[in-house]
Design a protein around this motif. Structure first.
Motif, PDB file in Angstrom:
ATOM      1  N   SER A 163      33.219  47.119  27.609  1.00 39.88           N
ATOM      2  CA  SER A 163      32.920  45.764  28.078  1.00 39.88           C
ATOM      3  C   SER A 163      34.180  44.937  28.298  1.00 39.88           C
ATOM      4  O   SER A 163      34.260  44.153  29.246  1.00 39.88           O
ATOM      5  N   ALA A 164      35.151  45.112  27.437  1.00 43.73           N
ATOM      6  CA  ALA A 164      36.392  44.344  27.583  1.00 43.73           C
ATOM      7  C   ALA A 164      37.089  44.700  28.897  1.00 43.73           C
ATOM      8  O   ALA A 164      37.554  43.816  29.627  1.00 43.73           O
ATOM      9  N   ALA A 165      37.147  45.999  29.216  1.00 42.98           N
ATOM     10  CA  ALA A 165      37.776  46.411  30.476  1.00 42.98           C
ATOM     11  C   ALA A 165      36.974  45.894  31.669  1.00 42.98           C
ATOM     12  O   ALA A 165      37.550  45.429  32.663  1.00 42.98           O
ATOM     13  N   GLY A 166      35.648  45.959  31.581  1.00 44.43           N
ATOM     14  CA  GLY A 166      34.803  45.452  32.666  1.00 44.43           C
ATOM     15  C   GLY A 166      34.988  43.964  32.878  1.00 44.43           C
ATOM     16  O   GLY A 166      35.080  43.486  34.017  1.00 44.43           O
ATOM     17  N   LEU A 167      35.051  43.209  31.780  1.00 44.86           N
ATOM     18  CA  LEU A 167      35.272  41.772  31.863  1.00 44.86           C
ATOM     19  C   LEU A 167      36.646  41.478  32.460  1.00 44.86           C
ATOM     20  O   LEU A 167      36.788  40.600  33.314  1.00 44.86           O
ATOM     21  N   ARG A 181      38.488  28.228  38.083  1.00 44.64           N
ATOM     22  CA  ARG A 181      37.608  27.760  37.002  1.00 44.64           C
ATOM     23  C   ARG A 181      36.535  28.828  36.806  1.00 44.64           C
ATOM     24  O   ARG A 181      35.594  28.945  37.567  1.00 44.64           O
ATOM     25  N   ILE A 182      36.713  29.612  35.760  1.00 41.65           N
ATOM     26  CA  ILE A 182      35.847  30.770  35.518  1.00 41.65           C
ATOM     27  C   ILE A 182      35.132  30.578  34.181  1.00 41.65           C
ATOM     28  O   ILE A 182      35.768  30.266  33.179  1.00 41.65           O
ATOM     29  N   GLY A 183      33.826  30.733  34.197  1.00 40.74           N
ATOM     30  CA  GLY A 183      33.037  30.615  32.964  1.00 40.74           C
ATOM     31  C   GLY A 183      32.427  31.976  32.631  1.00 40.74           C
ATOM     32  O   GLY A 183      32.277  32.836  33.494  1.00 40.74           O
ATOM     33  N   PHE A 184      32.075  32.136  31.368  1.00 38.73           N
ATOM     34  CA  PHE A 184      31.445  33.377  30.931  1.00 38.73           C
ATOM     35  C   PHE A 184      30.267  33.030  30.035  1.00 38.73           C
ATOM     36  O   PHE A 184      30.411  32.284  29.074  1.00 38.73           O
ATOM     37  N   VAL A 185      29.108  33.550  30.365  1.00 37.48           N
ATOM     38  CA  VAL A 185      27.909  33.336  29.565  1.00 37.48           C
ATOM     39  C   VAL A 185      27.434  34.710  29.108  1.00 37.48           C
ATOM     40  O   VAL A 185      27.249  35.613  29.915  1.00 37.48           O
ATOM     41  N   ASN A 186      27.244  34.864  27.814  1.00 39.88           N
ATOM     42  CA  ASN A 186      26.838  36.165  27.258  1.00 39.88           C
ATOM     43  C   ASN A 186      25.535  35.989  26.482  1.00 39.88           C
ATOM     44  O   ASN A 186      25.374  35.015  25.763  1.00 39.88           O
TER      45      ASN A 186
END
Length: 187
Positions: A163-167, A181-186
């Protein structure tokens, strides 16, 4: 024909061949194409279908693989189920979907119940793992594969993603196309 289920013996009698020849013809082993055609025609006439329970007892296999997930309503699991079915179906296996809920304990209970012989294997995607689950999988009487957790160091067959590499790839792509401006919702 009566409303009762046709038997292999009835198919053999209708085809005019022995029971052993009927069995070989239906399984595609050691029978001439002429005999296979005759036996299959008799089976179709009688509406014969093999008895899955009898077959399982004879072969000591159920031709079923369980797919156990915490929440069967999750669309990710539906995609996984489709892929699993596409691989197993051509080999004559059915997929039985099971919900484990959100506790490790219910997954451990499921793995421990595998000795009852209701499936030939288990594919499980647990939300969490602990020592009890790892040990239950090691002791399982059928093959178990874990999806979503890397347990290879503990001797467990597993499939997981980095997941870290994919992100990192996703963020790099967004930066490359000019996003700042990049957001991340998990979940």
């Amino acid at each position: 024909m009566s409303s009762s289920r046709a038997t292999l013996m009835q198919v053999a009698e209708r085809a005019g061949v022995s029971l052993a020849s009927t069995s070989r013809a239906l399984h595609g082993t050691g029978a001439s194409s002429k005999m296979v055609d005759r036996v299959r025609a008799a089976a179709a006439e009688l509406g014969y279908s093999p008895d899955a329970i009898g077959r399982s007892l004879r072969m000591k296999r159920t031709f079923q693989v369980a797919f156990a997930v915490a929440d069967i309503g999750n669309p990710v699991y539906v995609e996984m189920l489709t892929a699993i079915h596409e691989v197993l179906a051509p080999h004559g296996y059915r997929v039985v979907v099971m919900s484990t809920g959100h506790t490790v304990g219910s997954t451990v209970d499921l793995v421990r119940s595998l000795g009852s012989g209701f499936v030939d294997g288990l594919i499980v995607s647990p939300l969490r793992t602990d020592d009890a689950l790892v040990e239950a999988i090691r002791q399982a009487p059928v093959p178990v594969v874990v999806i979503g957790r890397s347990l290879e160091q503990q001797g467990i067959d597993s499939v997981s993603t980095d997941s870290a590499a994919g992100l990192g790839q996703a963020v790099a792509h967004l930066v490359e196309i000019g996003r700042r401006r990049i957001g991340f919702v998990n979940g």
